[in-house]
Design a protein around this motif. Structure first.
Motif, short mmCIF file in Angstrom:
data_model
loop_
_atom_site.label_atom_id
_atom_site.label_comp_id
_atom_site.label_asym_id
_atom_site.label_seq_id
_atom_site.Cartn_x
_atom_site.Cartn_y
_atom_site.Cartn_z
N ALA A 53 0.84 -1.19 0.00
CA ALA A 53 0.00 0.00 0.00
C ALA A 53 0.88 1.25 0.00
CB ALA A 53 -0.91 0.00 1.23
N ALA A 54 0.38 2.32 -0.59
CA ALA A 54 1.15 3.56 -0.66
C ALA A 54 1.40 4.15 0.71
CB ALA A 54 0.45 4.57 -1.56
N SER A 55 0.53 3.83 1.68
CA SER A 55 0.67 4.33 3.05
C SER A 55 -0.06 3.37 3.98
CB SER A 55 0.07 5.74 3.17
OG SER A 55 -1.35 5.68 3.20
N ASP A 110 -5.65 3.01 1.42
CA ASP A 110 -4.57 2.51 0.58
C ASP A 110 -4.38 1.01 0.77
OD1 ASP A 110 -4.10 5.01 -0.46
OD2 ASP A 110 -2.44 5.48 0.89
N GLY A 146 -2.13 2.95 -4.26
CA GLY A 146 -2.77 3.90 -3.35
C GLY A 146 -4.08 4.39 -3.93
N SER A 147 -4.95 4.87 -3.07
CA SER A 147 -6.24 5.39 -3.54
C SER A 147 -6.04 6.76 -4.17
CB SER A 147 -7.23 5.48 -2.37
OG SER A 147 -6.68 6.28 -1.32
N TRP A 191 -7.22 4.32 -8.52
CA TRP A 191 -6.01 4.00 -7.78
C TRP A 191 -4.80 4.63 -8.44
CZ3 TRP A 191 -7.13 -1.95 -7.99
CH2 TRP A 191 -8.20 -2.26 -7.11
#
Length: 252
Positions: free
Chosen positions: A54-56, A61, A184-185, A201
């Motif tokens: 996930a990006a974060s 995410d 990530g979203s 995304w």
């Protein structure tokens, strides 16, 4: 001294003998030319390990990364083994990403080591379409074992690298994975009427064997596991007949 021409000729001979495994091995395409065309193998190799993060640590995410893997598994053949550390998978959410819960075999592991061991066992079985695991840590030897277990078969291996409590980049540790993705979203596409459009995304291929990294915005998986280009990014002519937005080639 050996001339550069002789070295080049020798390398060409070796390539002819060994062949190009990337071209011969089965691939699971995304079905979007703008995405598949930037991946060295034209999609996700089925006999390989792919890492996703996930990006974060944000739940949105984390959900995007999970559904990215679910969409890939949905487009693969056969049953799916999903190994978890905690019971937080939401079956209706997986279904919305195209993964029928009836195809999923769930296994709960006590720790990361057990997750990796169960994944390796599933890959060596050769009767599964996809093997998915979720860990916080996996060293190079661990990922190398998964890659070796996947080679020669048609079972895609997807490893979700979760964010640790102390933070940091989950993809910082060296890995034998063929591709490494960060998901990530992103803001959804606006609708001509009041409401929320299809989720989007931010898809980043941060490392791939034989190719360059890239980042793009994609519409999230639909009920068949397919991604799509947002309308503002897609070629309007191609999008009109669905050639790029929803084309799909089933893996052999």
């Amino acid at each position: 001294m050996v001339s550069s021409a002789t070295i080049a000729e020798l390398r060409e001979s070796l390539r002819a003998i060994q062949g190009d495994g990337l071209k011969r091995r089965p691939v699971l395409p995304f079905g979007v030319a703008a995405l598949d065309g930037r991946i060295a193998s034209g999609g996700l190799r089925l006999d390989s390990l792919h890492e996703v993060a996930a990006a974060s640590p944000d739940p949105s995410d984390d959900a995007a990364a999970t559904l990215f893997m679910a969409g890939a598994a949905a487009r693969a053949w056969g049953p799916v083994l999903w190994v978890v550390r905690r019971r937080d998978l939401f079956a209706p959410g997986l279904y919305q990403a195209g993964l029928d819960p009836e195809r999923v075999l769930y296994a709960e592991a006590a720790d990361d080591a057990e997750v990796l061991a169960l994944m390796e066992e599933g890959l060596r079985h050769r009767g599964l379409g996809a093997v998915i695991g979720e860990v916080k840590r996996a060293a190079m030897p661990n990922t190398r074992r998964l890659q070796l277990a996947a080679e020669g078969g048609k079972t895609i291996a997807l490893l979700l690298k979760r964010h640790a409590r102390e933070g940091g980049n989950p993809l910082h540790v060296p890995s034998a994975a063929i591709t490494r993705w960060r998901i990530g979203s992103a803001p959804s596409e606006p609708l001509p009427v009041e409401g929320v459009g299809r989720a989007c995304w931010r898809v980043a291929l941060v490392r791939q064997r034989g190719g360059e990294p890239f980042e793009t915005i994609m519409e999230a998986c639909d009920e068949t596991g397919r991604l799509a280009l947002p309308a503002r990014l897609a070629d309007r002519t191609a999008a009109a007949d669905g050639a790029d937005r929803y084309s799909y080639v089933e893996a052999a």
